[in-house]
Structures are given as structure tokens and as C-alpha cells.
Design a protein around this motif. Structure first.
Motif, PDB file in Angstrom:
ATOM      1  N   TRP A 111       0.801  -1.225   0.000  1.00 49.25           N
ATOM      2  CA  TRP A 111       0.000   0.000   0.000  1.00 49.25           C
ATOM      3  C   TRP A 111       0.833   1.275   0.000  1.00 49.25           C
TER       4      TRP A 111
ATOM      5  N   MET B 261       0.776   1.146  -4.176  1.00 47.33           N
ATOM      6  CA  MET B 261      -0.494   0.975  -4.889  1.00 47.33           C
ATOM      7  C   MET B 261      -1.572   0.761  -3.832  1.00 47.33           C
ATOM      8  N   GLY B 262      -2.760   1.307  -4.058  1.00 47.25           N
ATOM      9  CA  GLY B 262      -3.835   1.096  -3.102  1.00 47.25           C
ATOM     10  C   GLY B 262      -4.476  -0.274  -3.262  1.00 47.25           C
ATOM     11  N   MET B 263      -5.486  -0.565  -2.431  1.00 48.00           N
ATOM     12  CA  MET B 263      -6.017  -1.929  -2.386  1.00 48.00           C
ATOM     13  C   MET B 263      -6.670  -2.364  -3.699  1.00 48.00           C
ATOM     14  N   PHE B 264      -7.319  -1.449  -4.400  1.00 46.94           N
ATOM     15  CA  PHE B 264      -7.997  -1.875  -5.621  1.00 46.94           C
ATOM     16  C   PHE B 264      -6.997  -2.244  -6.719  1.00 46.94           C
ATOM     17  N   GLN B 265      -5.954  -1.438  -6.866  1.00 51.05           N
ATOM     18  CA  GLN B 265      -4.964  -1.757  -7.883  1.00 51.05           C
ATOM     19  C   GLN B 265      -4.230  -3.059  -7.530  1.00 51.05           C
TER      20      GLN B 265
ATOM     21  N   TYR C 296      -5.493  -5.559  -5.840  1.00 50.91           N
ATOM     22  CA  TYR C 296      -6.391  -6.700  -6.051  1.00 50.91           C
ATOM     23  C   TYR C 296      -6.617  -6.964  -7.532  1.00 50.91           C
TER      24      TYR C 296
END
Lengths: 337, 337
Positions: free
Chosen positions: B225, B228-232, B234
Motif C-alpha cells: 500500500w 499501490m492502493g487496495m484496488f490496484q 487486487y
């Protein structure tokens, strides 16, 4: 404890990540995966892992272990000292696969399961011969780079298995953390799932987009958590008075509508003492001032590292840092900005 | 929009962090804080910030702005183009302070509040003259280093104020993210509070200690994190099939007892379409393979940066990386490990 021959059952994103880490440590791996595309998929992960390891070890890497594709689970595990299972998260499938591993693996082998959340007790019930050698060894993607592995024993797991698993994982560069009691989703995915569910609400309710949410994470607490976890970070936030002050200040938030997670532990002296005491054990050797300096040095170094990525253009907070320091340099030289 | 004279109301950990960022950008700051220790506390934060900025800008820093301690809020804000309020999180105190700022600040000034969770509408009700110039500008500690600032407008906030605030924050090296709808705790603290509450359960229930929980974070998803944040993240975890595959695979988890957060949005096609569509907008310009390489390069670079900390001994995942690469080097040269 070092291993010379390992087996992987399942070669998806996680299974292939294990295979890559093992091979790059010079360990031979026998893999079973019924997917006809398995060899191609594992090879692609290996290419990525080799690329990363060459950056980590520019002076050269150990000779890679040999990868063998087995036709059955029995064949894959027959002479392995360590077996890692990474099949999809369906309990009946885990049962079938673990029963077969159990029937054919050497009695002394350690069997790790990559499950993200199933309790080991619920899986080892399917193992008739030696359920005591099963542990959960829950890794994080990409497995060849991220060090953490949560080690969780079930009711039938031998203490010795936990110890051996810890040594095996450490011997391939990982950070094993033994979870004290088994619960669904262990620790990492409890935390991740709480945040994921909150995030789904934020997107669904139109508070932000996925890109905005990601930016909110990676320009702030993501950077903090790459180097210190939440408790150490909050100890610093408490300022000179430390964790106890932080708890006193933010304890009341537990009553506020600040998340959909509204089932909260009672905020009492016992909880504050427990957390403040454990925080002292963790961080008492540093003053708050020292922790601040460590944190700041880490943050600057990580942002600078990100600033050198992408052919020097930078990535995320690193790209922003490049712009910022360029602006400060202009100001320093008396130019208008 | 650049500012030449700013005011800070409140000089605690957060307020002093704002002061440090402003001064180091060459901006004069007038501060009001009734704490008799305020000057000492701000000075200590300034020392830490200077140390960090010297590492960021080894070639030299702009001439620092001048810091003035005002005796009243009226005096502090009298000729400031930008005012940042960082007093404790009690609504009646916010009302009192903001009413006073409103009464004495220049009509064109932008007023930012550092509140972590109070809705701007609930605060600007106390501003009789120009409530339209208030925004929440919620930063993260340490304010002088972490770039994120959540910008949130209330019912009375002018669109122009949001735009000006965004420009001001960007001009001092920050990453402003405008939150689309005002809710308590905005986005960052919604996510943080969900995870914090889950963490309190884990500690209270004896699943792990605070040190173990922190290690679980910083050796795994914390590193992810930071870049990259959680959506990227995942999206990559979905493998070649991307976000839609990830959602299909992990959607059912929402029904599982994986967190105390059990109030979940309905998992339906509409939600999957919304998220997969936004994820395409965010990341569609890269293939999964490219994203994997970017992620891996970032992870290696950050761990190496952490490995150079602490006089070369390393910190956290960086210290572990040093041991790991030393071990791989031995293996590569044919030595026993």
C-alpha cells in the motif's frame, strides 16, 4: 532446518509464487496442478521473480532448483521434506487434496496450507495418517517478494511442526509470525477484510472512486505501514505521552459513526493497560523522538526510492516528491515558482 | 495559487506539522496556541522536519518563512491568505475557534480544518460571516512529509474554495484528494477506523500482541500500500483476468465470518460493474504483467531503501532483505548456509 526437496500442490498466483521463491533459493520443486496451462503460468511468474531477484542480488543468484511437473499428488509429494498446498478456497477441495497429500507424503514432511482463512482444525480433520504435521502458512502476494507468512496451528498440529515450519519459512527469506489462537482469516485477512468491506461501502455510496480511495491510501498510511505497523505509528501520534495518551484521546471515537464496524470492544482500563503494556514491550527501547526520526528517515528513503522508479520519472509518492524537491530547489536558488 | 502569509490555529502534533511544512516552503506563519509550551513543541517538530527536508534536498533548502506567535486568534489570522485550524476534536471548541477565525480573517482567505472526522457542514454553522470559505483539509502525521490531504466541502462551502484549497495544498508539495460527499471521518479515517476496531478485538481476544500485529502489517500489505492502493493491488491478484475475476473469487467472502464488520453491501452485478469499471479507468492503461513489474520494482526498491537505514543495518523488511540477500550470495558462491 533447511530443505532440499519441496512439493507444491496448486500452481495459481500463490502456488507459482511459492515455486518461484523455492527455486530461486536453489531448492528442487515437484509441482502438481491439473490445469493444462500450469506450466506456462508458472513460467511467467518465474520470469517476473527472476527479474526481481536480479535487482535484489545484482552480484549473482544461486543456481536455481529444478522444477518437475508431477502427474499426481502422490508423485509430487513422494519424497518432499516440505509441501505447500495452494488450491482454491473450497473446504471440500482442501479435504480431498490434503487427504491425498497425507496418504503419500513422507511421515516427517511439514505440510503448509496457503489458505487465507480456513481454520487448520477444519482442514486436518481430513488427514487420517499424520494430521499433526499440517500448519497454515499463509503468505501474501507476490509470495517471492513479500516476506510475511502467518503460521497457524490447528487442534491436532504438533508443537514441533510449528517450530519446523517457522524454520523452513525463515530459511527462504520469510518473516514467519505464529498466530496464537486459530480463528477464521487469522490476523492479516481479518484486518484486510474489515478495510475491504468499508471500502466497498465508500465506493457503492459514491463517496469516492477506486482511484481516489487508492490514492488516499498510498499517499498516507500506506507509506507509514510499509515500515511501522499501526500500533507503533499511533504510539508516536500520542506525542511525548505515547500510547496511553493516544488511547485516551481516540478511545471515544469508538462510539462515533466512523465506520460500519460498530461492534467494538469495551473501552476500559483493562484494554488500555493491555495495549499500552504491549506497546511498551514493542517500542519502549526508543523514545518518541527517536521513533519519529526512524519513521521520518524511512519515509524519506522510501519516497526517494519510489522517485527513482519508472526510468527516473517516479511512481506515486515518489513522483510527487520529485516535483516537490524540484520546486524547493528553485525556491532555494531564488527563482519564482 | 500561492500563499505568502499563513496562519495556524493550534500547534499540537498536527498543527506544528503544518507550521513546519509551511515554513520550509518559505511561507511566513503566524500561530496561535494558548499552551505555554507551544513554542518549545513547535520548535521540536521543526527540528525533525528540517532534518527530513535536508535529506530530501541535500543541495539546499529555501530560506525559511518567519514564525510569529500571536496572542489571540484575531491577531494570528488578521492578514493571512490561508489559515489552517488544528485544535482538539470537540465540536463546541471547533465552533468557538472557527467563529473567531471567521470574524477576523480577510474575506478572501481560505480556511482549512484539520479535523479527522467532523463534517464541515457541522462546523461552518458557527461561521456567521463567510462560511463558504471553510473546507476540511485533513492531513496525515507527519504532516511535513506525508503528502495526502483530504479536501472536503460542506453545504455552505463555495466551489471556488475547494479549488483554491486544492491549489494551495498542491503548492506546498501535497496530494489533495477531493472527497465527493461529506460523511463523518471522510475516506481515510473510515478505512483506518474499521481496521483499528478489528485490531482492538484481535488484541483483546489474545489472537496476537501489538508487536505481532504490527509485524503482520509491515512485512506484507503495508509494503504493497505504500505504492499501490487496495484496488490496484487486487486487480493484479485477479491475475490475467483482472478485477472482475478477483471480485468473483472473493465476493463470497463477504458472507464469511472474516471480520467483525458484518454490515456489507449487497454483492451483485451492479457493484461488480461499478468497481471493475472504475478499476479499468484507473489501471486499464497497463496490462496485468506491466502492473506486476511496476509493483515488483517498487517493492524491491523500497525494501532496499529500508535496508540502507539504521546505519546500514536496515529496518523492518529492509533488515530482513539484507539477511536474505547475504544468504543468497553465499549460496551463489557455493558456500553452505
Amino acid at each position: 532446518m533447511t530443505i532440499h526437496k519441496a512439493a507444491a500442490v496448486g500452481g495459481g498466483v500463490i502456488g507459482a509464487g511459492w515455486v518461484a521463491r523455492l527455486l530461486l533459493n536453489g531448492i528442487d520443486v515437484s509441482i502438481f496442478d491439473p490445469d493444462p496451462q500450469a506450466a506456462r503460468k508458472v513460467d511467467e511468474v518465474m520470469q517476473g521473480a527472476r527479474r526481481a531477484y536480479r535487482q535484489m542480488c545484482p552480484e549473482g543468484l544461486p543456481r536455481e532448483g529444478t522444477l518437475t511437473f508431477a502427474k499426481t499428488i502422490a508423485e509430487a509429494v513422494a519424497d518432499a521434506g516440505f509441501i505447500q498446498e495452494s488450491v482454491p478456497e473450497r473446504l471440500e477441495l482442501k479435504h480431498k487434496v490434503l487427504a491425498e497429500i497425507d496418504a503419500h507424503a513422507p511421515a516427517h514432511a511439514v505440510i503448509g496450507s496457503s489458505t487465507s482463512g480456513i481454520k487448520p482444525s477444519d482442514m486436518q480433520s481430513a488427514m487420517k495418517k499424520h494430521p499433526e504435521r499440517l500448519v497454515v502458512g499463509h503468505p501474501f502476494n507476490p509470495v517471492y517478494l513479500l516476506p510475511l507468512v502467518e503460521v497457524v496451528g490447528g487442534e491436532a498440529t504438533a508443537r514441533d511442526t510449528i517450530e519446523k515450519a517457522r524454520e523452513i519459512y525463515a530459511s527462504i527469506g520469510m518473516k514467519p509470525v505464529v498466530v496464537r489462537k486459530e480463528i477464521e482469516a487469522f490476523v492479516g485477512d481479518r484486518l484486510l477484510e474489515a478495510m475491504w468491506r468499508e471500502a466497498l461501502w465508500l465506493i457503492k455510496d459514491g463517496i469516492c472512486t477506486v482511484e481516489e480511495l487508492d490514492d488516499i491510501m498510498r499517499y498516507s498510511f500506506g507509506l507509514r505501514w510499509a515500515q511501522m505497523g499501526m500500533f507503533q505509528v499511533y504510539r508516536i501520534a500520542g506525542g511525548e505521552a505515547g500510547m496511553r495518551h493516544f488511547m485516551a484521546q481516540f478511545g471515544p471515537c469508538l462510539e462515533w459513526p466512523w465506520t460500519k464496524l460498530t461492534d467494538v470492544p469495551e473501552f476500559n482500563d483493562e484494554l488500555v493497560d493491555l495495549i499500552a503494556g504491549q506497546s511498551d514491550e514493542q517500542s519502549g527501547k526508543w523514545s518518541i523522538r527517536e521513533l519519529e526520526q526512524i519513521r521520518d528517515d524511512n519515509l524519506v528513503a522510501m519516497m526517494q526510492a519510489l522517485g527513482r522508479q519508472n526510468d527516473g520519472k517516479g511512481w506515486g509518492a515518489g513522483e510527487l516528491l520529485n516535483d516537490y524537491t524540484a520546486r524547493l530547489a528553485k525556491l532555494a536558488s531564488g527563482q519564482k515558482v
